[in-house]
Design a protein around this motif. Structure first.
Motif, short mmCIF file in Angstrom:
data_model
loop_
_atom_site.label_atom_id
_atom_site.label_comp_id
_atom_site.label_asym_id
_atom_site.label_seq_id
_atom_site.Cartn_x
_atom_site.Cartn_y
_atom_site.Cartn_z
N VAL A 224 0.77 -1.36 -0.03
CA VAL A 224 0.04 0.23 0.11
C VAL A 224 0.86 1.40 0.11
CG1 VAL A 224 -1.74 1.36 1.15
CG2 VAL A 224 -1.89 -1.14 1.28
N LEU A 225 1.78 1.38 1.01
CA LEU A 225 2.65 2.54 0.93
C LEU A 225 3.98 2.25 0.42
CD1 LEU A 225 1.95 3.53 4.69
CD2 LEU A 225 0.96 4.45 2.65
N VAL A 226 4.48 1.01 0.59
CA VAL A 226 5.86 0.81 0.14
C VAL A 226 5.86 -0.73 -0.28
CG1 VAL A 226 7.21 2.09 1.83
CG2 VAL A 226 6.63 -0.28 2.36
N HIS A 227 6.64 -0.95 -1.46
CA HIS A 227 6.92 -2.30 -2.02
C HIS A 227 8.36 -2.57 -1.91
CE1 HIS A 227 6.12 -5.70 -4.65
NE2 HIS A 227 7.10 -5.20 -5.58
N GLU A 228 8.70 -3.64 -1.24
CA GLU A 228 9.73 -4.08 -0.69
C GLU A 228 10.59 -2.80 0.05
OE1 GLU A 228 11.81 -5.87 -4.00
OE2 GLU A 228 10.66 -7.90 -3.56
N GLU A 229 11.65 -2.20 -0.36
CA GLU A 229 12.06 -1.11 -0.02
C GLU A 229 11.97 0.31 -0.65
OE1 GLU A 229 13.53 -1.09 3.17
OE2 GLU A 229 13.04 -3.35 3.02
N HIS A 230 10.92 0.17 -1.64
CA HIS A 230 10.68 1.27 -2.54
C HIS A 230 9.21 1.95 -2.24
CE1 HIS A 230 14.18 0.15 -4.61
NE2 HIS A 230 13.59 -1.00 -4.75
N ARG B 176 9.66 2.68 11.62
CA ARG B 176 9.51 4.29 11.22
C ARG B 176 10.99 4.40 10.53
NH1 ARG B 176 8.44 9.64 12.12
NH2 ARG B 176 10.18 10.75 12.70
N ALA B 177 11.91 3.86 10.95
CA ALA B 177 13.12 3.87 10.34
C ALA B 177 13.18 3.45 8.96
CB ALA B 177 14.32 3.44 11.17
N ARG B 178 12.60 2.34 8.76
CA ARG B 178 12.48 1.71 7.52
C ARG B 178 11.79 2.59 6.51
NH1 ARG B 178 8.52 -3.19 5.95
NH2 ARG B 178 8.99 -3.14 3.55
N LEU B 179 10.68 3.20 6.97
CA LEU B 179 9.58 3.79 6.21
C LEU B 179 10.32 5.18 5.80
CD1 LEU B 179 6.42 3.52 7.83
CD2 LEU B 179 7.07 2.57 5.65
N GLN B 180 11.19 5.90 6.80
CA GLN B 180 11.93 6.95 6.54
C GLN B 180 12.95 6.93 5.32
OE1 GLN B 180 13.47 8.08 10.53
NE2 GLN B 180 12.30 9.91 10.18
#
Length: 266
Positions: free
Chosen positions: A16-22, A56-60
């Motif tokens: 939804v917001l990210v796909h893997e690290e993108h 949070r760090a991953r999403l940042q």
């Protein structure tokens, strides 16, 4: 729009917001719109490995700024459930920091000596010794809880066995089924809504999976939006006996419409 008519959003993270690290295009704009209009939201995940701070760090790193308080994991939902059932109890835990931190925060003692519960969560290093210990404790009377029923998880090399698969092993060995707290259990939706002071009638769940996201939203009395930016397609979604309120290509389709996610009515 009045305060009473404003929508509140629960949304899955992966797909939804990210796909893997993108970053999925439009996710940053949509979250910025929610903040600008002071619209309540939570990002939900069945993954119990990580703490909200980790996530949070991953999403940042992808370009998304999501506060820790806006991240709700199956580990947090499990801790909330156990605290309501048996405060200050004890548990034998198979899992990682996301789960152990959540249980410590509610005052639980983690032990392998006559625990109240065996709590199974996600980990990348399932130990045969730990699984054997869990089986023996369940046989001895410990109550069996699992954070989520997902049978597999992704990796760069292919699928990995996940909580649901290991739970099935323990159930087969003991004859005792676990209680799954995470999606599609509507309990996770309701605890998330309570944490932001929202009511199901003016809340919606955005997800990329029919079997967990849409089902749990539906069973908790929420409106639902299925995005096609993750695992589901129009064809696979049509195989289910229930339907989301709306199907969109991606979260980008909601940019500019956070206050009116259902322009054709609901």
């Amino acid at each position: 729009m009045t305060e009473t008519s404003r929508w509140n959003y629960l949304m899955d993270m992966d797909g939804v917001l990210v796909h893997e690290e993108h970053l999925i295009p439009g996710a940053d704009e949509f979250l910025a719109e929610l903040r600008a209009h002071d619209i309540g939201f939570l990002v939900l995940t069945n993954n119990s490995i990580y703490t909200p701070r980790d996530l949070r760090a991953r999403l940042q790193r992808t370009g998304l700024d999501v506060p820790e308080a806006a991240i709700w994991t199956s580990a947090l939902a499990t801790a909330k459930f156990l605290d309501s059932q048996r405060p200050n109890g004890s548990a034998y835990v198979i899992g990682e920091a996301g789960l152990t931190t959540a249980l410590h925060s509610i005052g639980y003692v983690l032990t392998d000596r006559d625990p109240d519960y065996v709590v199974l969560g996600e980990t990348r290093t399932y130990s045969f010794e730990a699984i054997t210990k869990a089986i023996r404790l369940v046989e001895a009377g410990a109550r069996f809880i699992a954070t989520n029923p997902d049978e597999t998880g992704p990796s760069r090399e292919g699928v990995l066995p996940a909580t649901g698969s290991v739970a099935a092993l323990i159930e087969r060995a003991t004859g005792r089924a676990p209680y799954f707290v995470g999606k599609p259990n509507p309990l996770m939706m309701r605890s998330a809504l309570r944490s932001i002071g929202a009511h199901s009638e003016r809340a919606l769940m955005i997800g990329d999976r029919m079997d967990t996201d849409v089902r749990s939203g539906l069973e908790a009395g929420l409106h639902t939006i299925l995005v096609l930016s993750g695992i589901s397609t129009v064809d696979t979604a049509d195989r289910f006996p229930f339907r989301p309120t709306r199907v969109i290509d991606s979260i980008a389709d909601l940019v500019g419409n956070a206050n009116n996610p259902f322009p054709d009515g609901v």
